[in-house]
Design a protein around this motif. Structure first.
Motif, PDB file in Angstrom:
ATOM      1  N   SER A  98       0.826  -1.205   0.000  1.00  0.00           N
ATOM      2  CA  SER A  98       0.000   0.000   0.000  1.00  0.00           C
ATOM      3  C   SER A  98       0.861   1.257   0.000  1.00  0.00           C
ATOM      4  O   SER A  98       0.568   2.222  -0.706  1.00  0.00           O
ATOM      5  CB  SER A  98      -0.907   0.027   1.228  1.00  0.00           C
ATOM      6  OG  SER A  98      -1.806  -1.043   1.195  1.00  0.00           O
ATOM      7  N   LEU A  99       1.937   1.220   0.801  1.00  0.00           N
ATOM      8  CA  LEU A  99       2.798   2.402   0.876  1.00  0.00           C
ATOM      9  C   LEU A  99       3.458   2.685  -0.464  1.00  0.00           C
ATOM     10  O   LEU A  99       3.641   3.833  -0.856  1.00  0.00           O
ATOM     11  CB  LEU A  99       3.866   2.206   1.954  1.00  0.00           C
ATOM     12  CG  LEU A  99       3.378   2.433   3.375  1.00  0.00           C
ATOM     13  CD1 LEU A  99       4.503   2.176   4.356  1.00  0.00           C
ATOM     14  CD2 LEU A  99       2.871   3.859   3.543  1.00  0.00           C
ATOM     15  N   VAL A 102       0.943   4.624  -2.408  1.00  0.00           N
ATOM     16  CA  VAL A 102       0.672   5.967  -1.889  1.00  0.00           C
ATOM     17  C   VAL A 102       1.874   6.892  -2.108  1.00  0.00           C
ATOM     18  O   VAL A 102       1.724   8.010  -2.610  1.00  0.00           O
ATOM     19  CB  VAL A 102       0.307   5.892  -0.393  1.00  0.00           C
ATOM     20  CG1 VAL A 102       0.283   7.259   0.228  1.00  0.00           C
ATOM     21  CG2 VAL A 102      -1.036   5.214  -0.221  1.00  0.00           C
ATOM     22  N   PHE A 269      -2.553  13.486   1.594  1.00  0.00           N
ATOM     23  CA  PHE A 269      -2.338  12.143   2.136  1.00  0.00           C
ATOM     24  C   PHE A 269      -3.661  11.492   2.514  1.00  0.00           C
ATOM     25  O   PHE A 269      -3.860  10.298   2.304  1.00  0.00           O
ATOM     26  CB  PHE A 269      -1.423  12.185   3.359  1.00  0.00           C
ATOM     27  CG  PHE A 269      -0.003  11.902   3.011  1.00  0.00           C
ATOM     28  CD1 PHE A 269       0.335  10.711   2.411  1.00  0.00           C
ATOM     29  CD2 PHE A 269       0.989  12.823   3.275  1.00  0.00           C
ATOM     30  CE1 PHE A 269       1.647  10.440   2.073  1.00  0.00           C
ATOM     31  CE2 PHE A 269       2.299  12.565   2.939  1.00  0.00           C
ATOM     32  CZ  PHE A 269       2.628  11.372   2.345  1.00  0.00           C
ATOM     33  N   SER A 270      -4.580  12.294   3.077  1.00  0.00           N
ATOM     34  CA  SER A 270      -5.888  11.754   3.436  1.00  0.00           C
ATOM     35  C   SER A 270      -6.579  11.204   2.190  1.00  0.00           C
ATOM     36  O   SER A 270      -7.117  10.100   2.194  1.00  0.00           O
ATOM     37  CB  SER A 270      -6.728  12.836   4.087  1.00  0.00           C
ATOM     38  OG  SER A 270      -8.043  12.407   4.277  1.00  0.00           O
ATOM     39  N   LEU A 273      -4.597   7.930   0.956  1.00  0.00           N
ATOM     40  CA  LEU A 273      -4.808   6.721   1.749  1.00  0.00           C
ATOM     41  C   LEU A 273      -6.205   6.159   1.502  1.00  0.00           C
ATOM     42  O   LEU A 273      -6.394   4.942   1.427  1.00  0.00           O
ATOM     43  CB  LEU A 273      -4.600   7.021   3.242  1.00  0.00           C
ATOM     44  CG  LEU A 273      -3.157   7.342   3.645  1.00  0.00           C
ATOM     45  CD1 LEU A 273      -3.090   7.786   5.095  1.00  0.00           C
ATOM     46  CD2 LEU A 273      -2.254   6.146   3.431  1.00  0.00           C
ATOM     47  N   ALA A 276      -6.355   4.845  -2.187  1.00  0.00           N
ATOM     48  CA  ALA A 276      -5.564   3.625  -2.383  1.00  0.00           C
ATOM     49  C   ALA A 276      -6.421   2.384  -2.143  1.00  0.00           C
ATOM     50  O   ALA A 276      -6.281   1.377  -2.832  1.00  0.00           O
ATOM     51  CB  ALA A 276      -4.350   3.619  -1.454  1.00  0.00           C
ATOM     52  N   MET A 311      -4.236   2.664   9.407  1.00  0.00           N
ATOM     53  CA  MET A 311      -4.314   3.817   8.515  1.00  0.00           C
ATOM     54  C   MET A 311      -4.266   5.118   9.315  1.00  0.00           C
ATOM     55  O   MET A 311      -3.580   6.071   8.931  1.00  0.00           O
ATOM     56  CB  MET A 311      -5.616   3.770   7.709  1.00  0.00           C
ATOM     57  CG  MET A 311      -5.583   2.764   6.586  1.00  0.00           C
ATOM     58  SD  MET A 311      -4.359   3.205   5.338  1.00  0.00           S
ATOM     59  CE  MET A 311      -5.277   2.934   3.851  1.00  0.00           C
ATOM     60  N   LEU A 314      -0.808   5.715  10.720  1.00  0.00           N
ATOM     61  CA  LEU A 314       0.058   6.093   9.603  1.00  0.00           C
ATOM     62  C   LEU A 314      -0.155   7.561   9.241  1.00  0.00           C
ATOM     63  O   LEU A 314       0.795   8.322   9.024  1.00  0.00           O
ATOM     64  CB  LEU A 314      -0.304   5.203   8.408  1.00  0.00           C
ATOM     65  CG  LEU A 314       0.627   5.201   7.216  1.00  0.00           C
ATOM     66  CD1 LEU A 314       1.960   4.615   7.634  1.00  0.00           C
ATOM     67  CD2 LEU A 314       0.026   4.367   6.093  1.00  0.00           C
ATOM     68  N   TYR A 315      -1.429   7.963   9.230  1.00  0.00           N
ATOM     69  CA  TYR A 315      -1.775   9.329   8.858  1.00  0.00           C
ATOM     70  C   TYR A 315      -1.256  10.316   9.911  1.00  0.00           C
ATOM     71  O   TYR A 315      -0.711  11.368   9.567  1.00  0.00           O
ATOM     72  CB  TYR A 315      -3.294   9.430   8.699  1.00  0.00           C
ATOM     73  CG  TYR A 315      -3.788  10.749   8.183  1.00  0.00           C
ATOM     74  CD1 TYR A 315      -3.235  11.309   7.035  1.00  0.00           C
ATOM     75  CD2 TYR A 315      -4.815  11.435   8.813  1.00  0.00           C
ATOM     76  CE1 TYR A 315      -3.692  12.515   6.557  1.00  0.00           C
ATOM     77  CE2 TYR A 315      -5.281  12.637   8.341  1.00  0.00           C
ATOM     78  CZ  TYR A 315      -4.716  13.175   7.213  1.00  0.00           C
ATOM     79  OH  TYR A 315      -5.176  14.377   6.741  1.00  0.00           O
TER      80      TYR A 315
ATOM     81  N   PRO B 125      -7.674   9.240   7.913  1.00  0.00           N
ATOM     82  CA  PRO B 125      -7.930   9.447   6.492  1.00  0.00           C
ATOM     83  C   PRO B 125      -9.436   9.307   6.309  1.00  0.00           C
ATOM     84  O   PRO B 125     -10.011   8.312   6.764  1.00  0.00           O
ATOM     85  CB  PRO B 125      -7.175   8.307   5.811  1.00  0.00           C
ATOM     86  CG  PRO B 125      -6.259   7.755   6.835  1.00  0.00           C
ATOM     87  CD  PRO B 125      -6.873   8.048   8.170  1.00  0.00           C
ATOM     88  N   VAL B 128     -11.291   6.189   4.970  1.00  0.00           N
ATOM     89  CA  VAL B 128     -11.053   5.038   5.840  1.00  0.00           C
ATOM     90  C   VAL B 128     -11.961   5.105   7.067  1.00  0.00           C
ATOM     91  O   VAL B 128     -12.548   4.096   7.483  1.00  0.00           O
ATOM     92  CB  VAL B 128      -9.570   4.991   6.257  1.00  0.00           C
ATOM     93  CG1 VAL B 128      -9.337   3.921   7.303  1.00  0.00           C
ATOM     94  CG2 VAL B 128      -8.692   4.758   5.040  1.00  0.00           C
TER      95      VAL B 128
END
Lengths: 337, 281
Positions: A98-99, A102, A269-270, A273, A276, A311, A314-315, B125, B128
């Motif tokens: 996934s990374l 992204v 980024f939001s 993610l 993705a 997620m 990560l965010y 996010p 999500v």
């Protein structure tokens, strides 16, 4: 600098706590009785009570939250009901896939959007400016899953340039050995040219689909920030002093215009993610988004909770990096903190 | 009012793209209102003898894998897609405007609690978070609306808070207070009406995002269930046929989705030019 970073880390703690509370509430808000759900339809009353005790559901809510935190601290994300596998391990092995998407999409999007924004700002009202505006507005209206399908149709079915949209490598290549889990990097380190090419060619379409969606906020912010800086007094002074235009634009204006652009990266980024997840489904990409979708269809909750939590963390981490980067680029921020 | 109309006409003539957006909007509204009575075929009728036919004079957008008319389905889906997005935006608007205005006007604890709430939602996010909410609260259309509303809430709350904060000590608020209005009344009758125009711009901008979000959720199998026509589901169903060359099943619902989002994004930009020319980018 170190003090600045530590301060930012401390400021992120309440956010992380909020995230943990939300994921905990989600796990407890499952429709119906979780114990009965986990026990299965044929379970007797005693079996349900046993499971309730085993899951800790007979304890008070704060106690349950404490147990939840303790399990997480030990890297225990629960087990998947359908596969019986540990969710934590599955997430760790799938995260690099996934990374890769992204980060690749982010780099591509920045490489296109920032020059586009600068060009549009230095020539306001020109055809470049108008084109940039229309293209980016159209781009942000395109759902990434739909763009992905169109790209597959054109470049795989019609032109035959792209490989089949079936995961990270074509059927004949095997995963490169390596520690990072990023196939592109691992293949380079191992010196496997063919694997590298295969990994890159599988990556191109999903990355483009994701990047198109994120062009607009970046390009718009770059343009607006550049216009504002170019109109400021110190730029007029620089021009009046006879500095060459390119030096004024790139060394004086661009560096200052970068600050709001970096702030926008958080929002980008939001988008990335979230997007993705959809793109992974379209390209059969074995990332954590596809994992969550499989679990959703099977009503398997532990993987979904783990996915949402991963997620979110990560965010939060990415936003922290953006904050620190901001401090590096703008020394004034560091001084104030 | 007349000045505003004149200004609107000026902005529209300056920016033909906004005019295009208004035209598109009219088409969408018509499709949503009249759609079900305009369909040339029954959107649910299956017929295996005419499965996967390419677009033709009879079936303008072709037929899908079980012989349903894609055009009728795309048309009928307009109402559902717009209704979901609209309901979500209204939820976000009402709670965001009231919560944000209260936070900006009262300050103190109210502000701290609401800001913490906003920060927590923003820590995820957004798509999500919506997935997580629907997964844990139950896979229904109502929960799709709620989840989309929740992820849009911070946008409204932040704008309303900032705008209310600017106005809390303004002259007309002091005057209202001196004439004996209660705090709640000042908030509802004096602060909120003043920030409505700015919020309206946000409404149009978030509408596009809400449509995308709801369609994305149904694309991965949440919310709306087949065979109900919905753009996200239709794209998901058509995805299987892309690699074998039957492009029309996924393309037309995808295009409808794109046009709707494009329309609301352009409208949002247009409204902003009309109401707040300084923010023009």
């Amino acid at each position: 600098m170190l003090r600045f970073i530590l301060k930012r880390l401390a400021a992120a703690l309440p956010t992380v706590f909020g995230v943990l509370v939300v994921t905990f509430v989600m796990a407890r808000a499952l429709p119906g009785d979780p114990a009965a759900y986990f026990a299965g339809p044929a379970a007797t009353r005693e079996a349900i009570e046993q499971i309730r005790a085993k899951l800790g559901l007979d304890k008070s809510v704060p106690e349950q939250f404490g147990i939840y935190l303790r399990d997480l601290a030990q890297g225990e994300f629960g087990k998947s009901l359908s596969t019986g596998q540990s969710v934590g391990r599955e997430l760790v092995t799938r995260l690099p896939a996934s990374l890769e998407l992204v980060l690749g999409a982010l780099l591509l999007s920045m490489a296109i959007a920032i020059p586009l924004g600068v060009l549009a700002a230095t020539r306001p009202g020109s055809w470049i400016d108008h084109t940039a505006r229309v293209v980016t507005t159209a781009g942000v209206s395109l759902p990434a899953f739909f763009t992905g399908l169109v790209l597959i149709y054109v470049f795989y079915y019609l032109l035959g340039w792209a490989p089949a949209p079936m995961g990270r490598l074509d059927a004949f290549a095997s995963a490169p050995p390596g520690l990072t889990g990023f196939y592109v990097i691992d293949a380079l380190i191992a010196g496997e040219g063919e694997t590298f090419i295969s990994a890159v060619s599988q990556l191109i379409l999903p990355i483009v689909a994701l990047a198109i969606f994120t062009l607009a906020p970046l390009a718009r912010m770059t343009r607006a920030a550049m216009l504002e800086v170019l109109a400021s007094d110190f730029i007029r002074t620089a021009r009046a002093s006879g500095l060459p235009p390119s030096m004024v634009t790139y060394r004086y204006a661009f560096r200052n215009a970068l600050l709001p652009v970096i702030t926008t990266l958080g929002m980008v980024f939001s988008f990335l993610l979230g997007g993705a997840v959809l793109v992974e489904k379209v390209f059969a990409w074995p990332g954590i988004g596809a994992f969550a979708i499989e679990a959703l269809i099977a009503s398997d909750y532990a993987p979904i909770q783990g996915f949402v939590l991963t997620m979110a963390l990560l965010y939060v981490a990415l936003n922290l990096v953006i904050d620190v980067l901001y401090g590096v680029i703008d020394p004034r921020v560091g001084l104030e903190a | 009012m007349i000045a505003l109309l004149r200004h609107m006409r000026y902005v529209l003539s300056e920016n033909p793209v906004t005019l295009l957006a208004f035209a598109l909007f009219a088409v969408l509204v018509l499709a949503a209102v009249l759609g079900p009575s305009l369909t040339p075929h029954d959107p649910l009728a299956t017929d295996s003898t005419r499965a996967l036919q390419p677009p033709s004079a009879t079936y303008w957008f072709g037929t899908d894998q079980i012989g349903r008319d894609v055009f009728s389905r795309v048309l009928v889906a307009t109402r559902l897609d717009l209704a979901i997005a609209m309901a979500a935006v209204v939820i976000a608007f009402v709670f965001g405007a009231l919560g944000g205005a209260a936070a900006g006007y009262f300050g103190g604890w109210t502000e701290r609690v609401i800001s913490r709430l906003v920060d927590t939602v923003m820590a995820f996010p957004l798509f999500v978070l919506a997935m997580g909410i629907v997964a844990s609260m139950g896979n229904t259309v109502g929960n799709i609306v709620l989840a989309t509303g929740i992820i849009n809430f911070p946008i409204y709350a932040r704008v309303a808070r900032a705008e209310a904060n600017i106005r809390r000590n303004a002259g007309f608020i002091e005057a209202a207070r001196l004439s004996g209005n209660g705090e709640a009344r000042i908030l509802l009758m004096h602060i909120v009406p003043n920030i409505l125009p700015i919020m309206a711009v946000q409404m149009s901008l978030t509408m596009g995002y809400a449509i995308l979000n709801a369609a994305g959720l149904s694309f991965i199998g949440l919310g709306v269930r087949p065979p109900t026509p919905e753009w996200g589901i239709m794209v998901a169903e058509g995805a299987a046929f892309i690699v074998s060359g039957e492009w029309w099943v996924a393309l037309f619902p995808g295009l409808a989705l794109m046009l709707a989002v494009f329309c609301f994004n352009l409208l949002g930009d247009g409204f902003r030019d009309i109401l707040d020319p300084r923010k023009r980018t």
